[in-house]
Enzyme design. Sequence first.
Site, PDB file in Angstrom:
ATOM      1  N   CYS A 117      29.997 -42.208  -5.868  1.00 29.91           N
ATOM      2  CA  CYS A 117      29.746 -40.897  -5.266  1.00 29.91           C
ATOM      3  C   CYS A 117      30.622 -40.717  -4.010  1.00 29.91           C
ATOM      4  CB  CYS A 117      28.268 -40.709  -4.978  1.00 29.91           C
ATOM      5  SG  CYS A 117      27.829 -38.959  -4.707  1.00 29.91           S
ATOM      6  N   HIS A 209      25.882 -41.865 -10.207  1.00 28.30           N
ATOM      7  CA  HIS A 209      25.116 -42.935  -9.572  1.00 28.30           C
ATOM      8  C   HIS A 209      24.490 -43.872 -10.624  1.00 28.30           C
ATOM      9  CE1 HIS A 209      24.929 -41.658  -5.304  1.00 28.30           C
ATOM     10  NE2 HIS A 209      25.017 -40.427  -5.789  1.00 28.30           N
ATOM     11  N   GLU A 211      23.155 -46.604 -10.015  1.00 23.65           N
ATOM     12  CA  GLU A 211      22.027 -47.272  -9.358  1.00 23.65           C
ATOM     13  C   GLU A 211      20.781 -46.392  -9.247  1.00 23.65           C
ATOM     14  OE1 GLU A 211      23.878 -45.109  -5.825  1.00 23.65           O
ATOM     15  OE2 GLU A 211      24.356 -45.698  -7.873  1.00 23.65           O
TER      16      GLU A 211
END
Length: 264
Positions: A117, A209, A211
């Site tokens: 990001c 993302h 994660e």
Amino acid sequence: MAPSISSEIRSSGKKLRLAILETDPDYVTACGTFTDLFKRLFTTCTTEAEEPAEEVILDIETFNVVKGLYPEPEEFDGILLTGSRANAFDSDPWILKLVEYIKRVHDGSSTRLVGVCFGHQIISRALGGIVEENSKGWEVSVTKMRLDKDGLGAKLFPEAAVDGVLRLQQMHRDHVTAPPPGMHILAASEMSHVQGLYEEGKVLTLQGHPEFNDEVVRGSVENLIARGMLGEADGKNALDRAAIPNHGTDVGKAVVRFLSGVFD
């Protein structure tokens, strides 16, 4: 040594040292900080390893670059830059210092760079790309991205190669509008055509993302709606997509393989 958070994610293979550069250390989700989220992702990736390149010991150390804390590149195999609420095109002193640091790591060391990001955007800026606010608005929640036609994206993310579509959680308004010279674009979405970048042995970035889970995304979307930054209709659509299965864990494994050097 600068104050840091250190941990080891253990599996059965070789040891790799990873520095996480926290670019928004005050951002805390329902599931913890960016570092917490990445540790959880890489724990899953290494404990569920499907090939030897993923069977590593990741020794992770965290550095708060907003406060000016940086690792010596030569002491780490990889450096990962997190997401942030900051704008990668701004001229805050810590951002300018980060840009110069990225250039130094890229041009003067063998340490690999990973960006997610904001990390994707700031690496792009540092290496000669262009980052701007997206006039189309926010790109949020699970998003489909078409892999590049050259086959490199399919090589890095074989799980997504089945239908040529990479699905990741998104949470951004700014995006890369022009990649750095020589960088390979890995994927594109309808809203942002530079969704990932690759330079062999040097750089791997993703706008999405890997994660993030649906709980984190729901909280972020609800916050955007409450602050009037995302309309009710777009917000509802994003909330409806938050739990769609995506390739977050697969991308995490690709990062581990990249750090291990298997794509070189």
